[in-house]
Design a protein around this motif. Structure first.
Motif, PDB file in Angstrom:
ATOM      1  N   LYS A   1       0.941  -1.219  -0.085  1.00  0.00           N
ATOM      2  CA  LYS A   1       0.016   0.029   0.062  1.00  0.00           C
ATOM      3  C   LYS A   1       0.906   1.182  -0.103  1.00  0.00           C
ATOM      4  CE  LYS A   1      -3.867   2.303   1.113  1.00  0.00           C
ATOM      5  NZ  LYS A   1      -4.004   3.494   0.381  1.00  0.00           N
ATOM      6  N   THR A   2       1.896   1.222   0.939  1.00  0.00           N
ATOM      7  CA  THR A   2       2.692   2.439   0.645  1.00  0.00           C
ATOM      8  C   THR A   2       3.631   2.526  -0.600  1.00  0.00           C
ATOM      9  OG1 THR A   2       3.173   2.004   3.193  1.00  0.00           O
ATOM     10  CG2 THR A   2       4.790   3.296   2.009  1.00  0.00           C
TER      11      THR A   2
ATOM     12  N   ASP B   1       0.994   3.916  -2.909  1.00  0.00           N
ATOM     13  CA  ASP B   1       0.732   5.298  -2.672  1.00  0.00           C
ATOM     14  C   ASP B   1       1.808   6.302  -3.105  1.00  0.00           C
ATOM     15  OD1 ASP B   1      -1.590   4.648  -1.380  1.00  0.00           O
ATOM     16  OD2 ASP B   1      -0.838   5.003   0.348  1.00  0.00           O
TER      17      ASP B   1
ATOM     18  N   GLU C   1       1.759   6.153  -7.217  1.00  0.00           N
ATOM     19  CA  GLU C   1       0.599   7.198  -7.624  1.00  0.00           C
ATOM     20  C   GLU C   1       1.029   8.659  -7.746  1.00  0.00           C
ATOM     21  OE1 GLU C   1      -2.879   6.018  -5.671  1.00  0.00           O
ATOM     22  OE2 GLU C   1      -2.942   4.060  -6.506  1.00  0.00           O
TER      23      GLU C   1
END
Length: 128
Positions: A108-109, A112, A115
């Motif tokens: 997830k990190t 992020d 992105e």
């Protein structure tokens, strides 16, 4: 007060000997290794010098413990590792790995930050 479980294991092999229950109560009190070794029957008779303890946060790895086939403490890193049941096409002899909870958090990190980098790149290219 919320107190997470403690994982007692052999320092040399990482074999888990006992995991205390997590506790949520206004009267909960943290205990020491010595107190635990005198209280829990599963720890009695062990040399305190041969055992180590890994304190986990409250509710940490609850899902990993539920789905894992086995677990141990890596003696080199002193981190918990899990063996999960193989899925179709997986190696039938899986190796211990970091908790899936941590792997998902790391992904997830990374997602992020990827992105954010893509948005910054798009912003630069649209201004040209």
């Amino acid at each position: 007060m919320k107190i997470g479980p403690k994982v007692y294991y052999r320092k040399t092999t990482g074999e888990v000997i006992y995991i205390t229950s997590q506790v949520e109560s206004p009267w909960a009190v943290e205990t020491t290794k010595e107190e635990d070794m005198n209280f829990y029957q599963q720890l009695k008779g062990y040399d305190p010098e041969q055992l180590d303890v890994l304190k986990l946060e409250f509710d940490k790895y609850t899902e990993d413990f539920r789905i894992a086939k086995s677990y141990w403490i890596n003696p080199e890193t002193k981190q918990i590792e899990f063996v999960y049941p193989p899925k179709d096409g997986d190696d039938p002899d899986p190796v211990p790995q970091k908790p899936l909870t941590d792997q998902v958090s790391e992904l997830k990190t990374r997602q992020d930050s990827t992105e954010a980098a893509m948005l910054a790149l798009m912003d630069v290219t649209t201004k040209s």
